[in-house]
Design a protein around this motif. Structure first.
Motif, short mmCIF file in Angstrom:
data_model
loop_
_atom_site.label_atom_id
_atom_site.label_comp_id
_atom_site.label_asym_id
_atom_site.label_seq_id
_atom_site.Cartn_x
_atom_site.Cartn_y
_atom_site.Cartn_z
N VAL A 45 -111.34 8.16 -52.06
CA VAL A 45 -110.92 8.08 -50.66
C VAL A 45 -111.89 8.86 -49.79
CG1 VAL A 45 -109.16 8.84 -49.03
CG2 VAL A 45 -108.49 7.61 -51.08
N ILE A 46 -112.25 10.08 -50.22
CA ILE A 46 -113.17 10.89 -49.42
C ILE A 46 -114.52 10.19 -49.31
CG2 ILE A 46 -114.51 13.05 -49.42
CD1 ILE A 46 -112.06 14.40 -50.67
N TYR A 47 -114.98 9.63 -50.44
CA TYR A 47 -116.32 9.07 -50.49
C TYR A 47 -116.41 7.78 -49.67
CZ TYR A 47 -120.88 8.37 -52.61
OH TYR A 47 -122.22 8.25 -52.80
N PHE A 48 -115.42 6.92 -49.80
CA PHE A 48 -115.54 5.60 -49.18
C PHE A 48 -114.80 5.45 -47.87
CE2 PHE A 48 -116.63 4.58 -53.59
CZ PHE A 48 -117.85 3.98 -53.36
N TYR A 49 -114.00 6.41 -47.50
CA TYR A 49 -113.29 6.28 -46.22
C TYR A 49 -113.64 7.42 -45.26
CZ TYR A 49 -109.56 5.74 -42.83
OH TYR A 49 -108.86 5.58 -41.67
N VAL A 50 -113.48 8.65 -45.73
CA VAL A 50 -113.67 9.79 -44.84
C VAL A 50 -115.14 9.94 -44.44
CG1 VAL A 50 -113.41 12.28 -44.61
CG2 VAL A 50 -111.67 10.95 -45.79
N PRO A 52 -117.78 7.62 -44.35
CA PRO A 52 -118.24 6.65 -43.34
C PRO A 52 -117.64 6.90 -41.96
CG PRO A 52 -117.63 5.53 -45.35
CD PRO A 52 -117.23 6.95 -45.52
N GLN A 53 -116.37 7.32 -41.94
CA GLN A 53 -115.72 7.66 -40.67
C GLN A 53 -116.50 8.75 -39.94
OE1 GLN A 53 -112.37 6.23 -40.77
NE2 GLN A 53 -112.39 6.32 -38.55
N LEU A 54 -116.85 9.75 -40.75
CA LEU A 54 -117.61 10.86 -40.21
C LEU A 54 -118.95 10.38 -39.64
CD1 LEU A 54 -117.79 14.04 -40.08
CD2 LEU A 54 -119.09 13.89 -42.20
N GLU A 55 -119.59 9.48 -40.39
CA GLU A 55 -120.88 8.97 -39.97
C GLU A 55 -120.77 8.23 -38.63
OE1 GLU A 55 -122.67 6.36 -42.78
OE2 GLU A 55 -124.64 6.45 -41.81
N SER A 56 -119.74 7.39 -38.51
CA SER A 56 -119.64 6.62 -37.26
C SER A 56 -119.26 7.54 -36.10
CB SER A 56 -118.64 5.48 -37.42
OG SER A 56 -117.34 5.96 -37.31
N ASN A 57 -118.48 8.60 -36.38
CA ASN A 57 -118.16 9.57 -35.33
C ASN A 57 -119.43 10.25 -34.82
OD1 ASN A 57 -115.49 9.07 -35.30
ND2 ASN A 57 -114.86 10.92 -36.39
N VAL A 192 -128.22 12.44 -38.63
CA VAL A 192 -126.87 11.98 -39.03
C VAL A 192 -126.88 11.51 -40.47
CG1 VAL A 192 -125.14 10.20 -38.64
CG2 VAL A 192 -126.15 11.39 -36.70
N ALA A 193 -127.89 10.69 -40.78
CA ALA A 193 -127.98 10.16 -42.14
C ALA A 193 -128.16 11.30 -43.14
CB ALA A 193 -129.15 9.18 -42.24
N ASP A 194 -128.99 12.28 -42.77
CA ASP A 194 -129.21 13.42 -43.67
C ASP A 194 -127.92 14.18 -43.91
OD1 ASP A 194 -131.77 12.74 -43.80
OD2 ASP A 194 -132.56 14.37 -42.52
N ASN A 195 -127.23 14.47 -42.77
CA ASN A 195 -125.96 15.20 -42.91
C ASN A 195 -124.98 14.45 -43.79
OD1 ASN A 195 -126.53 17.45 -41.47
ND2 ASN A 195 -125.81 16.62 -39.49
N VAL A 196 -124.88 13.14 -43.51
CA VAL A 196 -123.90 12.35 -44.27
C VAL A 196 -124.24 12.33 -45.75
CG1 VAL A 196 -123.07 10.00 -44.66
CG2 VAL A 196 -123.09 10.96 -42.36
N SER A 197 -125.52 12.17 -46.07
CA SER A 197 -125.84 12.10 -47.50
C SER A 197 -125.65 13.46 -48.15
CB SER A 197 -127.26 11.58 -47.71
OG SER A 197 -128.19 12.54 -47.25
N LEU A 198 -125.88 14.54 -47.38
CA LEU A 198 -125.62 15.87 -47.92
C LEU A 198 -124.13 16.02 -48.24
CD1 LEU A 198 -126.80 18.77 -48.41
CD2 LEU A 198 -125.89 19.34 -46.15
N ILE A 199 -123.32 15.58 -47.27
CA ILE A 199 -121.86 15.67 -47.48
C ILE A 199 -121.45 14.83 -48.68
CG2 ILE A 199 -119.64 15.01 -46.48
CD1 ILE A 199 -120.82 15.93 -43.77
N GLN A 200 -122.05 13.64 -48.78
CA GLN A 200 -121.72 12.79 -49.93
C GLN A 200 -122.05 13.48 -51.24
OE1 GLN A 200 -123.82 9.25 -48.87
NE2 GLN A 200 -121.92 8.14 -48.40
N ARG A 201 -123.20 14.08 -51.28
CA ARG A 201 -123.59 14.79 -52.51
C ARG A 201 -122.60 15.91 -52.83
NH1 ARG A 201 -128.75 14.59 -51.06
NH2 ARG A 201 -128.80 16.70 -50.20
N GLN A 202 -122.27 16.64 -51.76
CA GLN A 202 -121.37 17.78 -52.00
C GLN A 202 -119.99 17.31 -52.41
OE1 GLN A 202 -121.90 20.00 -48.43
NE2 GLN A 202 -123.48 21.31 -49.34
N VAL A 203 -119.55 16.19 -51.79
CA VAL A 203 -118.25 15.64 -52.19
C VAL A 203 -118.29 15.26 -53.67
CG1 VAL A 203 -116.79 13.60 -51.96
CG2 VAL A 203 -117.44 14.87 -49.94
#
Lengths: 526, 233
Positions: A45-50, A52-57, A192-203
């Motif tokens: 749920v975090i990976y595939f919903y939260v 991407p939501q963060l990215e679009s925000n 944005v992309a960098d932040n999101v991929s960092l968050i993805q890795r950390q998740v």
């Protein structure tokens, strides 16, 4: 043929899938699987919903910034439009200054004005000036620019150029009511992309750690649970094997602790029942064994010895007694097992107790006379009827036990009284029908008195000690009571039954049951 | 004195059993006194001497085991216990009780007669002090056959009549193997109707009294498949 083979193999596959999808057998496996699925589900749920939501925000936040920039800086360009003869170098300076101030890339584009209405293809806006360096200058998309010019409104877009994503806001600038230029504010979305991929890795990393923790704690929690359940199972197995001596330690207040407590209680009760059952069997077999032993002995003497006639007759009489005793005992054991199993059929009906008492008393007349005992009927108010709701045959059986008891436990010349009366019940409200058998014998030993209704409690060797136990249980099955009071010189057994009516003439109906009369004939005492 | 009537006390709480057991005894010419419970039995025993007591275990008031214990405390009278269960043998033949014999119900009248006769015969054989028979010394154990005394490391050991008979039968012929039947014969005069387990129970009690380690006996040795023998060295 091959089709059929295919479908059957598909069915097999489905079946094995269904088998595979079924919950695994043990609680431990189930719990671990549950922990695992919950954790994996949370990660997904975090990976595939939260994320991407963060990215679009984040993206829309960037676009909002650009819109604000567009609103606040477009005036300077609007002014420049007014002056027809603006130098290209000045426009370059302006865009560069605006670009520096806003921090965004600023591009000024010209719109091919005259052809705007025509639907001609190949027309593209041309770049008038750009704040960014030439080499890293992605072209603003002409669709956005044209759309902004056509509609006269701010347009936003994100687009990829050479693997980099870009946020763009295009604002049309009007010259005499017509869009002449479009200024485009753009900013890269790399961060944005960098932040999101960092968050993805950390998740992912945090998720793996959580998964591991869930599996380990799940394993231990499930093992602890499984161990306690296993202990219960072992204890249950021991009880099933007939060992009632080992209780389970109650180690906590939780549900399993309560289960253990309940289990121990069950074990205690089973142990008591088992004890009672063993005692009953031991007592019953002892009661059966003694008459059989003496019968076997007398048979041997009758076969082997040259007995004179009086001895022979005496032996035969004793044997007759022992056979009667065995018969009585087996009937009693059958009654008891029926009472215990709850399969005793009672035919409850209104029964006149005085008449019934008379009938039973008459059965004992001969035996009483032989012992010099008198059986009297009556009571203070001996004229009226006392009608109780009961089974006449069973009440007669109780009376026989009480009379037999009174005759065998007292000396010669004793007087025995049977009285039927209606009395205040123990609560004072309900009146009950009472049958009382009283004797003026030596009384029951005070130490023995509390036990007279227990099974195999016999004051002497003659009785089996079952009669009074059965009598009391019969009374209770008819919603009645059987009680005893005794002192030297007076022993009274009182049978209380639900009262139907009292008073009236004694010759009226209802009468004592016909069954009681036939039973009385069939079972005269020895 | 030879004309003296043999008097037997018969204790059982069941009337038909009393009647049944009295007949063969009276037929043999014995005088039978009946008691229905333990108290009555003890009272009778106070009043007159008896040559034999036949005692049921299950008795009201004072139970048979207690009666046996009290009788044994004041008299060497032979006692035959009547038991309902084979498991009671151990208790009956036990050290503190000292009954001479037991019969498990149900038993035949023939067996009953034979037991009573054997018990009375045994009682008549009053042990004659025989000063010629030398006491036997073996390790810490000394057995004086004449005085019917057994000592372990100088301290006297209390043995019941039957226990001493079995011990002396074995010890008079150290090393010789006695079968259970031979021992039954030796002690009771005949082995019919008798349970060979009786011997095993007595041997176990003897070992508990005499052996330092009853599980690994030094004096009373088991010969597997045969019987018992006394240590010959």
């Amino acid at each position: 043929m091959s089709m059929r083979a295919d479908t059957s193999s598909a069915e097999n596959l489905m079946q094995s899938l269904r088998r595979g999808l079924r919950w695994p057998g043990s609680i431990r496996q189930r719990l671990i699987l549950l922990f695992f699925s919950i954790t994996v589900g949370a990660i997904l749920v975090i990976y595939f919903y939260v994320v991407p939501q963060l990215e679009s925000n984040l993206t829309s936040q960037k676009i909002d910034d650009l819109k604000r920039d567009a609103a606040s800086y477009s005036d300077s360009f609007q002014r420049a439009i007014g002056q027809r003869e603006v130098l290209g170098s000045e426009l370059d300076r302006l865009t560069r200054a605006v670009g520096e101030q806003s921090g965004a890339g600023v591009t000024l584009l010209g719109i091919p004005r005259d052809e705007l209405d025509q639907s001609g293809a190949g027309l593209a806006p041309w770049v008038i000036s750009d704040s960014r360096e030439a080499r890293r200058k992605p072209e603003p998309s002409s669709e956005t620019v044209l759309a902004a010019a056509e509609e006269g409104k701010i347009k936003t877009a994100t687009e990829s150029e050479g693997g980099k994503r870009l946020a763009q806001v295009a604002k049309p600038l009007l010259y005499r009511g017509e869009p002449a230029w479009v200024v485009v504010f753009s900013t890269p979305l790399d961060d944005v992309a960098d932040n999101v991929s960092l968050i993805q890795r950390q998740v992912l990393i945090a998720g793996l750690i959580a998964l591991l923790a869930a599996l380990i704690s799940g394993y231990y929690a499930a093992s602890a649970l499984a161990r306690r359940v296993k202990r219960l199972e072992r204890a249950a197995g021991e009880v099933a094997g007939g060992n009632f001596s080992r209780p389970i330690p109650v180690d906590s207040e939780d549900e399993l602790g309560q289960l253990a407590g309940a289990f121990n209680e069950m074990q205690r009760r089973l142990a008591r029942l088992d004890e009672a059952r063993k005692e009953f069997i031991a007592n019953a077999s002892h009661e059966l064994r003694t008459p059989i032993f003496s019968l076997a002995g007398f048979v041997e003497l009758l076969q082997d010895e040259d007995l004179d006639e009086p001895t022979r007759a005496e032996f035969l009489a004793t044997m007759r007694e022992q056979v009667d005793r065995l018969q009585r005992l087996t009937t009693q054991l059958l009654d008891l097992s029926r009472l215990d199993a709850g399969s005793l059929d009672l035919a409850l009906e209104p029964v006149e107790l005085r008449e019934l008492a008379e009938q039973v008393a008459s059965e004992f007349a001969v035996a009483a006379a032989r012992r010099g005992t008198q059986i009297e009927l009556g009571g203070a108010d001996s004229d009226g009827e006392v009608v109780a709701q009961c089974d006449p045959e069973r009440v007669a059986q109780i009376l026989r036990v009480l009379l037999d008891n009174a005759l065998t436990h007292t000396g010669e010349g004793t007087s025995v009284t049977i009285a039927a009366n209606a009395r205040e019940g123990p609560t004072g409200k309900l009146r009950v029908a009472q049958l009382t058998v009283t004797d003026d014998g030596p009384g029951i030993d005070s130490a023995e008195l509390p036990h007279v209704f227990e099974r195999f409690e016999s004051g002497n060797a003659r009785g089996s000690g079952l009669g009074l136990a059965i009598a009391r249980e019969l009374a209770e099955h008819m919603r009645g009571r059987l009680e005893v009071a005794s002192r030297p010189g007076r022993t009274a057994f009182t049978l209380s039954l639900p009262l139907m009516s009292e008073g009236g003439r004694r010759d009226g109906r209802p009468r004592a049951g016909r069954e009681a009369t036939t039973a009385a004939r069939g079972q005269a005492p020895a | 004195l030879p004309d003296k009537v043999t008097r037997i006390l018969l204790v059982d709480d069941e009337e038909p059993v009393q009647k049944l057991l009295t007949y063969p005894l009276v037929k043999e010419g014995y005088e039978v006194v009946q008691a229905m419970d333990g108290q009555e039995a003890l009272a009778h025993f106070e009043q007159q001497p008896f040559d034999l007591v036949v005692l049921d275990i299950m008795l009201p008031k004072v139970d048979g085991l207690e009666v046996c214990r009290r009788l044994r405390a004041k008299s060497p009278v032979p006692i035959i216990m009547l038991t309902a269960k084979a498991e009671e043998i151990d208790k009956v033949l036990g050290l503190e009780l000292g009954a001479d014999d037991y019969i498990t119900k149900p038993f035949s009248m023939r067996e009953f007669r034979s037991r009573v006769r054997a018990a009375l015969r045994r009682a008549e054989m009053v042990p004659q002090p025989d000063s010629n028979e030398k006491p036997l010394e073996r390790g810490d154990l000394s057995i004086d056959f004449g005085k019917r005394r057994t000592e372990l490391r100088g301290a006297p050991v209390e043995l019941t009549y039957v226990e001493f008979e079995i011990l002396s039968a074995l010890a008079r012929h150290p090393g010789r193997v006695f079968t259970r039947d031979m021992l039954l014969e030796q002690v009771w005069g005949d082995s019919s109707y008798r349970d060979q387990r009786t011997i095993d129970v007595h041997i176990r009690h003897l070992r508990e009294k005499l052996e330092p380690d009853p599980k690994n006996p030094e004096y009373l040795l088991t010969v597997r498949g045969m019987g018992y023998r006394f240590r010959d060295e």
